[in-house]
Motif scaffolding. Sequence first.
Motif, PDB file in Angstrom:
ATOM      1  N   PRO A  33       8.310  19.893 -25.371  1.00  0.00           N
ATOM      2  CA  PRO A  33       8.052  21.317 -25.626  1.00  0.00           C
ATOM      3  C   PRO A  33       8.594  22.194 -24.503  1.00  0.00           C
ATOM      4  N   GLU A  35       9.484  26.636 -23.377  1.00  0.00           N
ATOM      5  CA  GLU A  35       9.299  28.037 -23.713  1.00  0.00           C
ATOM      6  C   GLU A  35      10.366  28.490 -24.707  1.00  0.00           C
ATOM      7  N   ARG A  36       9.984  29.372 -25.603  1.00  0.00           N
ATOM      8  CA  ARG A  36      10.919  29.880 -26.603  1.00  0.00           C
ATOM      9  C   ARG A  36      11.507  31.205 -26.119  1.00  0.00           C
ATOM     10  N   GLN A 278       8.760  23.121 -17.476  1.00  0.00           N
ATOM     11  CA  GLN A 278       8.985  22.663 -18.848  1.00  0.00           C
ATOM     12  C   GLN A 278      10.471  22.627 -19.173  1.00  0.00           C
TER      13      GLN A 278
END
Length: 313
Positions: A33, A35-36, A278
Amino acid sequence: MATFHHILFLTTLQVFCNIIQVYSSGPVYKPPPVERLTDRFSRLSFNQSYNVFFGGRNVHVTNNGTGADISLDKYSGSGLASKNKYYYGFFNAAIKLPDGFTSGIVVAYYLSNADVFPHNHDEIDIELLGHEKRRDWVLQTNIYGNGSVSTGREEKFYLWFDPTQDFHDYSILWNNHHIVFLVDNVPVREVIHSNAISSAYPSKPMSVYVTIWDGSKWATHGGKYPVNYKFAPFVASMGGIEMEGCILNQKDMAPSCSRSPYSLDPVDGEQFAKLSSQQITGLEWARRKHMFYSYCQDKSRYKVLPAECNAKQ
């Protein structure tokens, strides 16, 4: 008993073969996963963002003006160019690639200023290369700065999904700190703006392009597998348009930055200056699992590797 053992052996063999088939039918691991970044910027319509660059009859606006189809046939490829030129920013396109036999086809999403600086241009490339195997597209990234075209800085990746079945985000983050290439928000490459690469770091305003064209001469083993127009037209669909950068004013040739009026960097700040933990995990995953070529490892091509390959970034 011999019959029983024989049946047991065959049953066990079948189970083993089924397991092998599952694991060999495609990528098993999903990306970690991240960050978008695509959620942090506004979506634009086609008319807000692009003009037809070439091959107008092969360009069709779709989805009530939010996207476009660009196609390649035996007569012409096609392409789009952004209405504005940008100095630094975040740029995204969601693209669905042509399926079937796509050897020799190139779908490119890139930034360039070759039209203004033909001898010392900058360029940041995402190139999606069709392959001789069905749906086995390759992602290639590259950068040029100040006309540094003699030194190719390519890196190539296999994708962890079938890019012909749905739209996937291909993004470029470009600021004074680094250039980051992302696929579905997962960083696959980071080029840090260090002293070692400063002379070749893209530094001038660029247009954004989306193109599809015949790359038979180089895209697949030096032309061994050219485009087969029996399967034309080849259609790439685009949506998810995002462009957030300092727009170059054509009158005074000065960048105008709405998000950061006191900075030439619209994607500045801590969240854009370096990768998060991340994102670093995602970057390491992509490079470990999916990268199969880096210019920094190509000693047959370079007797002396480019300076940034030996520098700690």
